[in-house]
Design an enzyme around this catalytic site. Structure first.
Site, PDB file in Angstrom:
ATOM      1  N   GLU A  56       2.628  -3.728  -5.071  1.00  0.00           N
ATOM      2  CA  GLU A  56       1.240  -3.954  -4.650  1.00  0.00           C
ATOM      3  C   GLU A  56       0.506  -2.631  -4.521  1.00  0.00           C
ATOM      4  O   GLU A  56      -0.642  -2.487  -4.924  1.00  0.00           O
ATOM      5  CB  GLU A  56       1.209  -4.702  -3.311  1.00  0.00           C
ATOM      6  N   GLU A  57       1.189  -1.642  -3.950  1.00  0.00           N
ATOM      7  CA  GLU A  57       0.537  -0.373  -3.616  1.00  0.00           C
ATOM      8  C   GLU A  57       0.114   0.431  -4.854  1.00  0.00           C
ATOM      9  O   GLU A  57      -0.660   1.360  -4.751  1.00  0.00           O
ATOM     10  CB  GLU A  57       1.446   0.483  -2.722  1.00  0.00           C
ATOM     11  N   ASP A  60      -1.662  -9.575   4.641  1.00  0.00           N
ATOM     12  CA  ASP A  60      -1.533  -8.117   4.599  1.00  0.00           C
ATOM     13  C   ASP A  60      -2.110  -7.536   5.894  1.00  0.00           C
ATOM     14  O   ASP A  60      -2.458  -8.282   6.804  1.00  0.00           O
ATOM     15  CB  ASP A  60      -2.254  -7.562   3.358  1.00  0.00           C
ATOM     16  N   HIS A  93      -1.258   3.369   6.260  1.00  0.00           N
ATOM     17  CA  HIS A  93      -0.776   4.376   5.304  1.00  0.00           C
ATOM     18  C   HIS A  93      -0.397   5.686   5.995  1.00  0.00           C
ATOM     19  O   HIS A  93      -0.466   6.757   5.388  1.00  0.00           O
ATOM     20  CB  HIS A  93      -1.776   4.603   4.149  1.00  0.00           C
TER      21      HIS A  93
HETATM   22 ZN   LIG Z   1      -0.674  -3.712   1.977  1.00  0.00          ZN
END
Ligand SMILES: [Zn+2]
Length: 329
Positions: free
Chosen positions: A193-194, A216, A302
């Site tokens: 996904e990233e 998410d 993140h």
């Molecule tokens: Zn995510």
């Protein structure tokens, strides 16, 4: 649930290297699933059969990471990003490779002390004495992730890779709570996904769901002098209206809101300027899939210390379970 969050948060799983995470999830879901399969790209597809519509729930297994691009004469590793690695979150952090090797992120001497060093001025120091010494331990192309222990803060928890292992936990927990599914449920743990929502693309194409929900994390505005957003920890699950990549299906969104109201599940509406989720590509699969997104409000996304509220996690699980019981025309 916290034990599982800890295990998944601390697992190694940068994009394209989701094996460790997938194995943990596989073990966890097996007793509750009608079928468990891994597709060609590595997505884990867990089905709980029902007679109604095909519903796809997606959460990504991968996390952001570092990839070694060059090893210099002295044994310092230069690296590139795997997904959204922000330079401001990196300096002097410890990172770990799959084999357990640990390194520290260092930086070249800065010209301007106020400026943040970009990625190409940073390196990973694994304590090697030379290029040859470093190459005994690691090679070009190998990936690392933040090395950080999960911590239980009581109502709140903090750890690396909560984006999106917390989404994986929500799906697992929902699967465990659904006894006799009304609809045909696909719990999909996606890869990559990233780096561009890649696993969600292929899995949605294969499943061709009638409706979908991606789970998410999302940012909040509840910290000192924070970003202008009403989203806050402890105020419930965030039901997405819009983000950078998608406008959530109004139909799905409204159903989620009405279920939340009826079942008294705390919720907040999410408008996110930057970033998106697997929902973006599921929504535009084949001839289109009405898709909603449930987000767990999270601080410091993140970074190695993503912090969230367990009450919001519980609200997300409840809303997903209730949505799975809906009858659609
Ligand atoms: Zn995510």
């Amino acid at each position: 649930m916290k034990d599982l969050i800890k295990k998944l948060s601390e697992a190694f799983g940068p994009s394209g290297n989701e094996d460790e995470v997938r194995n943990i999830i596989k073990k966890e879901v097996k007793p509750y699933a009608d079928s468990v399969k891994v597709d060609k790209l590595g997505n884990l597809i867990v089905r709980k059969k029902g007679k109604g519509k095909k519903l796809m729930f997606a959460a990504h297994m991968d996390e952001i990471g570092f990839i070694v691009s060059y090893i210099d004469k002295k044994g310092f590793l230069r690296f590139s990003n795997v997904g959204g690695l922000f330079p401001i979150n990196l300096l002097h952090q410890r990172v770990m490779f799959k084999n357990g090797l640990v390194g520290v992120v260092g930086e070249e001497k800065r010209k301007d002390l106020k400026a943040v060093s970009p990625l190409d001025k940073l390196y990973i120091d694994i304590g090697a004495k030379s290029k040859e010494d470093a190459e005994k331990k690691v090679g070009v192309g190998e990936m690392a992730v933040f090395s950080r222990e999960f911590r239980d803060l009581g109502d709140r928890v903090v750890g690396k890779a909560m984006d999106d292992r917390i989404g994986c936990v929500v799906l697992i927990e929902a699967l465990k709570r659904v006894k006799n599914p009304v609809n045909d449920l696909y719990f999909v743990f996606t890869v990559q996904e990233e780096v561009g929502l890649r696993g969600a693309r292929t899995s949605a194409f294969g499943i061709e769901p009638d409706y979908a929900i991606a789970v998410d994390v999302t940012g909040t505005g509840d910290t000192p002098e924070g970003w202008k957003s009403p989203l806050a920890l402890g105020k419930g699950v965030a039901i997405k209206v819009k983000d950078w990549g998608m406008i959530a299906s109004a139909y799905v969104r409204d159903r989620l809101v009405s279920i939340a109201k009826k079942k008294k599940i705390p919720y907040q509406l999410e408008v996110l300027e930057g970033g998106t989720t697997d929902g973006m590509v599921i929504e535009i699969t084949k001839s289109g899939v009405p898709t909603g997104v449930l987000s767990v409000p999270t601080r410091y996304i993140h970074s190695p210390s993503e912090l969230l509220d367990m009450g919001d996690v519980e609200a997300t699980v409840k809303l997903l379970v209730e949505f799975s019981k809906e009858r659609f025309n």
